[in-house]
Scaffold this active site. Structure first.
Site, PDB file in Angstrom:
ATOM      1  N   ASP A 140      15.738  31.320   2.678  1.00  0.00           N
ATOM      2  CA  ASP A 140      14.604  30.548   2.760  1.00  0.00           C
ATOM      3  C   ASP A 140      14.114  29.401   3.984  1.00  0.00           C
ATOM      4  O   ASP A 140      15.123  29.298   4.889  1.00  0.00           O
ATOM      5  CB  ASP A 140      16.590  29.381   2.157  1.00  0.00           C
ATOM      6  N   ASP A 159       7.764  28.480   0.302  1.00  0.00           N
ATOM      7  CA  ASP A 159       9.436  28.368   1.495  1.00  0.00           C
ATOM      8  C   ASP A 159      10.647  29.456   1.188  1.00  0.00           C
ATOM      9  O   ASP A 159      11.232  29.419   1.629  1.00  0.00           O
ATOM     10  CB  ASP A 159       9.153  27.210   2.322  1.00  0.00           C
ATOM     11  N   GLU A 160      10.664  30.265  -0.235  1.00  0.00           N
ATOM     12  CA  GLU A 160      11.431  30.969  -0.623  1.00  0.00           C
ATOM     13  C   GLU A 160      11.705  31.739  -1.282  1.00  0.00           C
ATOM     14  O   GLU A 160      10.959  31.725  -2.632  1.00  0.00           O
ATOM     15  CB  GLU A 160      12.071  29.509  -1.451  1.00  0.00           C
TER      16      GLU A 160
END
Lengths: 367, 358
Positions: free
Chosen positions: B13, B108-109
């Site tokens: 993350d 983003d993860e």
């Protein structure tokens, strides 16, 4: 109308005839089975308007002639559940039919036998007698390649061809084709080609056994019938033109690979586990003395099998739907199998290495 | 109850992703509270904010007007989605060096299944640390990681030591880790569910374990069953790998522009082993359908050449190079890239018999 019969004698023909009857039909009478007592025998008839099956059982004890139709599935389920110790007595009283066995009594609704549809009378123009096992071989060698619900309706069935001393069956779904020739030495046959619908083919295969007992095959312009001592099966024919197999059989192939059938069959089956579930593709890599089978799926799992084969020549990589290959391996009853190949885009001809009465053509897959 | 685990999963993350990108590209924003989001007069919402802003209670998904009441000095930055997407692609490419099994959750993860990754002796912890190191080295951004044998624990763990931290929950520790977990940390437990659970006197996973399953199921329905499983450390979901990769490539931006064929060949020779390794890593060697070269010139024009090839052949780059260099026309070359195109399901084709004649 009345008859008494042992459960054993009744059950198997009842099951066979029920097989031709659709469970749910818009026309109620088509869910029924026709029972007719005539000339010392019980005749059972089932139909779905496309196929018709009549089975005959000799009656021994007292009977009263007559005919009636009752719900087929209910009759079969009741008789199946009855004890083997007691005979079954079937009797029609007014609009009801009563089945008695031991201390059980079942009353079924009936519909008049006069309303039961029977296939119109037809004339046969080709007739031949063949052993059940030979006919079964002709059908089972090819029927798996029939199309299923294809818009090209004439592929949803099997071609049956006669000419001189040859009887030939062909089936194809457009990706693969199966063909089986039988050398008919009894007599010379007229040239005919008909298409038996898929359901009819599966029913015939179910009815006949691997025995030397013969059946009489009769072909008319719109019907085909198979008659044995125990049953008469009739199917309508598909009205259409079946593709010419000669156009499909590869004329010249450049590579011949001979392998032990059981070994490749098992290797295909194992590799298929890790082939793409949707497309079932496997890759065959052929090189001198060796066949490599590989499969992989979107989960990045991989299978690789190497089989020793008789082959000398250029290397070739070619992809196939593994289900088609396995179907052919199952249909061949030989020890050795021969793959005739040319290149990655050309069809493969697969046959028994010793005896080419059955021929299989499979189109490759671009993987 | 004992559960056995067979997988090694990492949840990565990025820390305050959008805000971190803005802070990287504009150091003036680094130490002041900033947020990326729509402006308040257009009823905007906060997408991300940095830690100085969080100190004021600003959170993502909060109305910008509300955020400005909490933190009147908040600097609102308009998002640059194309930049974030580019960084996201960069990060995803980094993931692919470690495993082909990637489930991106957003830009983003992502979850990574590193069960079969041979790097670092198969240690998921060391792999996760290396991924974080490489992300920081190549993007200048930090990421947090959670390492665990099941998905939801990996996700919860990545939040544990944020920012720029890692939390490892070894298979033997899952039971204890889950037991102490406050229920609000379990993905799917929102405000309403949490209130219901609190009313029943349930605050941690350990509380759920003591609670009759039937009652939980009755109160929360299907989610109750799911929650009960999670609290017992049961989560057998495998990664939902998006689609298959369509290509594998490597490229190098040169420190100085180059002009001669020999110089390009030198770069290709440098890139080749990396491409080969990347192909092997993605298990792509059997899916090759094309091979190509990309050049970017010093006028920032970019060109790509790609030929259909059924198998990878290093020598073929020479042929491609001859062709693509014709497009150079006096310009200097600032980037050289090599790639192979990969087949996917849409390329599988069952050929048909010539039934109708041909």
């Amino acid at each position: 109308m009345k008859f008494t019969i042992s459960r054993e004698k009744f059950l198997q023909p009842l099951q066979l005839v029920s097989g031709a009857i659709e469970r749910r039909h818009t026309l109620p009478i088509l869910s029924n089975i026709l029972l007719k007592v005539k000339e010392g025998a019980l005749w059972l008839t089932g139909t779905d308007l496309e196929v018709e099956l009549i089975s005959r059982i000799e009656l021994e004890s007292d009977f009263v002639e007559g005919e009636i139709t009752v719900p087929a599935k209910k009759l079969f389920d009741i008789c199946k559940g009855l004890s083997t110790d007691n005979d079954i007595t079937f009797e029609v009283n007014g609009s009801k039919a009563t089945i008695r066995s031991g201390r059980g009594r079942y009353t079924l609704s009936t519909l008049s036998a006069n309303d039961y549809p029977n296939l119109e009378d037809w004339q046969g123009d080709v007739e031949f007698v063949i052993s059940q096992s030979e006919l079964k071989h002709l059908i089972d060698s090819t029927s798996f390649a029939m199309a299923q619900q294809d818009v090209r309706y004439y592929l949803n069935g099997m071609s049956l061809e006669t000419e001189d001393n040859l009887i030939r069956t062909v089936a194809t779904d457009g990706h693969r084709l199966a063909l089986c020739n039988y050398d008919y030495t009894t007599s010379s046959l007229p040239a005919r080609q008909v298409i038996i619908p898929r359901k009819g083919v599966l029913e015939i295969s179910r009815l006949i056994e691997n025995s030397d007992q013969t059946v009489m095959v009769k072909i008319g312009s719109n019907h085909i019938s198979i008659k044995s001592a125990d049953f008469v099966f009739t199917s309508k024919l598909v009205d259409g033109r079946f593709p010419d197999h000669r156009r499909v059989l590869p004329k010249e192939t450049t590579k011949a690979v001979v392998a032990d059938k059981a070994v490749v069959k098992d290797a295909f089956s194992r590799a298929s586990i890790l082939s793409n579930e949707k497309f079932r593709g496997v890759r065959l890599n052929i090189s001198n003395g060796e066949l490599k089978i590989t499969a992989n799926n979107p989960e990045q799992e991989e299978a690789e099998e190497i089989v020793d084969v008789d082959y000398q020549g250029d290397d070739l990589e070619i992809g196939f739907n593994v289900a088609y290959l396995i179907d052919v391996m199952n249909a061949l009853d030989s020890d050795k199998v021969k793959f005739n190949l040319s290149d990655a885009n050309a069809s493969a001809l697969i046959e028994d290495a010793q005896n080419s009465t059955a021929l299989y053509v499979i189109m490759p897959m671009r993987l | 109850m004992s559960v056995s685990y067979s997988r090694k999963l990492i949840h990565i993350d990025m820390d305050c992703f959008y805000a971190a990108v803005e802070m990287r590209d504009n150091p003036a924003l680094r130490d002041i509270p900033i947020a990326i989001g729509g402006s308040s007069d257009r009823r905007g919402v906060i997408a991300t904010c940095n830690y100085p802003a969080r100190a004021f209670g600003v959170r993502s998904a909060m109305a910008t007007a509300h955020a400005l009441r909490l933190c009147p000095d908040l600097t609102l930055v308009k998002g640059r989605m194309d930049v974030y997407k580019e960084v996201s692609d960069q990060i995803r490419e980094i993931f692919s060096r470690y495993t082909p099994i990637i489930e991106p959750l957003s830009w983003d993860e992502a979850f990574l299944d590193v069960t079969s990754c041979p790097l670092f002796g198969g240690s998921a912890t060391l792999i996760a640390q290396d991924i974080r190191r490489v992300i920081e080295a190549e993007t200048g951004l930090t990421a947090s990681a959670g390492v665990a044998p099941i998905k939801f624990v990996a996700k919860v763990a990545s939040d544990e030591n944020k920012p720029n931290g890692i939390c490892v929950v070894a298979p033997d520790d899952v039971d204890k880790f889950v037991a102490e977990l406050p229920l609000k940390k379990i993905p799917g437990v929102g405000k309403v569910t949490l209130e219901k659970l609190h009313t029943l006197g349930l605050f941690t996973c350990a509380d759920i374990r003591e609670f009759p399953f039937a009652r939980l199921h009755k109160t929360l329905g299907k989610f109750g069953a799911l929650l009960w499983n999670r609290c017992h450390g049961i989560d057998d979901r495998s990664l939902q790998v998006e689609r298959q990769r369509k290509s594998v490539g490597v490229e190098r931006t040169l420190s100085e522009d180059i002009y001669s064929r020999d110089e390009v060949v030198e770069v290709i020779d440098y890139l080749l082993p990396k491409l080969v390794a990347r192909i092997a890593n993605a298990h792509a060697d059997k899916r090759i359908k094309s091979q190509g070269i990309k050049l970017k010139f010093n006028d920032f024009q970019q060109t790509t050449i790609e030929h259909t090839r059924s198998e990878f052949h290093a020598g073929y780059f020479n042929d491609l190079l001859s062709e693509i260099l014709l497009r150079r026309k006096e310009r200097g070359i600032r980037l050289v890239g090599l790639h192979v195109g990969l087949k996917d399901e849409t390329d599988i084709e069952q050929l048909t018999l010539p039934l109708d004649g041909a």
